[in-house]
Design an enzyme around this catalytic site. Structure first.
Site, PDB file in Angstrom:
ATOM      1  N   PRO A 150       1.093  -2.303   8.144  1.00 25.34           N
ATOM      2  CA  PRO A 150      -0.136  -2.940   8.634  1.00 25.34           C
ATOM      3  C   PRO A 150      -1.136  -1.924   9.192  1.00 25.34           C
ATOM      4  O   PRO A 150      -2.311  -2.206   9.336  1.00 25.34           O
ATOM      5  CB  PRO A 150       0.357  -3.870   9.752  1.00 25.34           C
ATOM      6  CG  PRO A 150       1.822  -3.934   9.636  1.00 25.34           C
ATOM      7  CD  PRO A 150       2.281  -2.747   8.878  1.00 25.34           C
ATOM      8  N   GLU A 161      10.732  -2.862  13.408  1.00 26.13           N
ATOM      9  CA  GLU A 161       9.442  -2.415  13.958  1.00 26.13           C
ATOM     10  C   GLU A 161       8.861  -1.263  13.141  1.00 26.13           C
ATOM     11  O   GLU A 161       7.886  -0.642  13.560  1.00 26.13           O
ATOM     12  CB  GLU A 161       9.637  -1.986  15.421  1.00 26.13           C
ATOM     13  CG  GLU A 161       9.923  -3.153  16.350  1.00 26.13           C
ATOM     14  CD  GLU A 161       8.836  -4.213  16.273  1.00 26.13           C
ATOM     15  OE1 GLU A 161       9.180  -5.377  16.040  1.00 26.13           O
ATOM     16  OE2 GLU A 161       7.648  -3.869  16.398  1.00 26.13           O
ATOM     17  N   ARG A 202      -0.472  -3.751 -14.046  1.00 25.80           N
ATOM     18  CA  ARG A 202      -1.303  -4.492 -15.008  1.00 25.80           C
ATOM     19  C   ARG A 202      -2.477  -3.632 -15.496  1.00 25.80           C
ATOM     20  O   ARG A 202      -3.089  -3.922 -16.528  1.00 25.80           O
ATOM     21  CB  ARG A 202      -1.820  -5.796 -14.433  1.00 25.80           C
ATOM     22  CG  ARG A 202      -2.826  -5.667 -13.327  1.00 25.80           C
ATOM     23  CD  ARG A 202      -3.237  -7.028 -12.793  1.00 25.80           C
ATOM     24  NE  ARG A 202      -4.026  -7.801 -13.717  1.00 25.80           N
ATOM     25  CZ  ARG A 202      -5.351  -7.656 -13.866  1.00 25.80           C
ATOM     26  NH1 ARG A 202      -5.998  -6.747 -13.170  1.00 25.80           N
ATOM     27  NH2 ARG A 202      -6.006  -8.405 -14.721  1.00 25.80           N
ATOM     28  N   ASP A 251     -12.408  -8.204 -14.335  1.00 30.04           N
ATOM     29  CA  ASP A 251     -11.638  -8.656 -13.165  1.00 30.04           C
ATOM     30  C   ASP A 251     -12.518  -8.689 -11.926  1.00 30.04           C
ATOM     31  O   ASP A 251     -13.439  -7.874 -11.786  1.00 30.04           O
ATOM     32  CB  ASP A 251     -10.516  -7.651 -12.859  1.00 30.04           C
ATOM     33  CG  ASP A 251      -9.311  -7.843 -13.746  1.00 30.04           C
ATOM     34  OD1 ASP A 251      -9.298  -8.815 -14.512  1.00 30.04           O
ATOM     35  OD2 ASP A 251      -8.413  -6.997 -13.688  1.00 30.04           O
TER      36      ASP A 251
HETATM   37  N1  JAB Z   1       0.189  -5.725   6.083  1.00 31.14           N
HETATM   38  C1  JAB Z   1       1.265  -5.054   5.576  1.00 31.14           C
HETATM   39  S1  JAB Z   1       1.089  -4.091   4.215  1.00 31.14           S
HETATM   40  C2  JAB Z   1       2.577  -5.176   6.184  1.00 31.14           C
HETATM   41  C3  JAB Z   1       3.715  -4.467   5.906  1.00 31.14           C
HETATM   42  C4  JAB Z   1       4.664  -4.951   6.787  1.00 31.14           C
HETATM   43  N2  JAB Z   1       4.094  -5.899   7.521  1.00 31.14           N
HETATM   44  O1  JAB Z   1       2.802  -6.063   7.166  1.00 31.14           O
END
Ligand code: JAB
Length: 235
Positions: A85, A112, A150, A165
């Protein structure tokens, strides 16, 4: 292209055995290998996580299993992607760049996340699919693999099939219709039945502009709009 995935849950990648990505693997257009880095743990209980230094909630994935699993991969100048994230946002341009790589390695975390030394020493890219947190990195890796594979030239066959696309033109894709021309009183736009390719192309461009203006105006700031585009948007 070869794709390696380091994960605690190789079985989560079963969806990549099917459909277009599955066919690309069968045809040898892309080779994939999934390694459970728990198999590389030297801990007598095959532990792969431990408590964070400095305290805090949750457990972190320790360096040893992942570094040893990574060392065991036969590498071809790979791009090494940690799905997290905290990464840069994945997008179509990234997928297009990755589609021409010889080797991709995805590191999928859990709990975590990873000890920072894994990020610092192994990753070339830290990439997120969105501003949310999941239970692990596997689903994100599958999304990125699908969007990238793809785009490998021979995979879709019809080169044009992704030139329009969403995002490839910088805009969201226009609406699509197929037979029948009328279904439950719902008609296909007349212009698409006209056979006038110039008008159809103009309609599609306008629809892309309209859809992008309404749903993702931020994308309009990134592209060069023609005078006709601007006139249509302002109308
Ligand atoms: N948003 C992503 S890539 C992610 C990985 C693990 N948790 O959220």
């Amino acid at each position: 292209m070869k794709i390696d995935v380091l994960t605690l849950f190789p079985e989560m990648f079963a969806p990549l055995d099917h459909s277009i990505v599955g066919r690309a693997r069968t045809l040898g257009q892309v080779e994939m290998a999934f390694t459970n880095f728990r198999d590389f743990s030297t801990n007598k209980h095959h532990k792969v996580d431990d408590y964070p230094y400095g305290g805090g909630a949750g457990m972190l994935l320790t360096p040893q299993p992942i570094f040893d699993a990574f060392d065991a991969i036969d590498k071809k100048r790979p791009r090494v992607i940690v799905t997290t994230p905290t990464g840069r946002r994945f997008d179509q341009q990234m997928a297009e760049a990755w589609a021409s790589e010889e080797h991709l390695i995805f590191l999928c975390g859990h709990y975590e996340g990873f000890d920072q030394r894994i990020h610092d020493e192994l990753a070339t890219d830290e990439v997120s699919i969105g501003d949310f947190v999941m239970t692990g990195g596997e689903l994100a890796a599958m999304v990125m693999i699908d969007a990238t594979v793809r785009l490998i030239p021979e995979v879709l066959g019809d080169q044009a099939s992704h030139e329009d696309d969403s995002f490839s033109t910088g805009l969201l894709e226009y609406p699509h219709y197929t037979r029948p021309a009328e279904f439950r009183g719902l008609k296909v736009p007349d212009v698409l039945l006209s056979g006038n390719h110039a008008k159809i192309e103009a309609w599609r461009r306008e629809q892309s502009l309209l859809r992008t203006y309404r749903r993702r105006p931020d994308l309009l700031e990134r592209i060069e709009l023609s005078k006709a585009d601007k006139k249509f948007i302002e109308s």
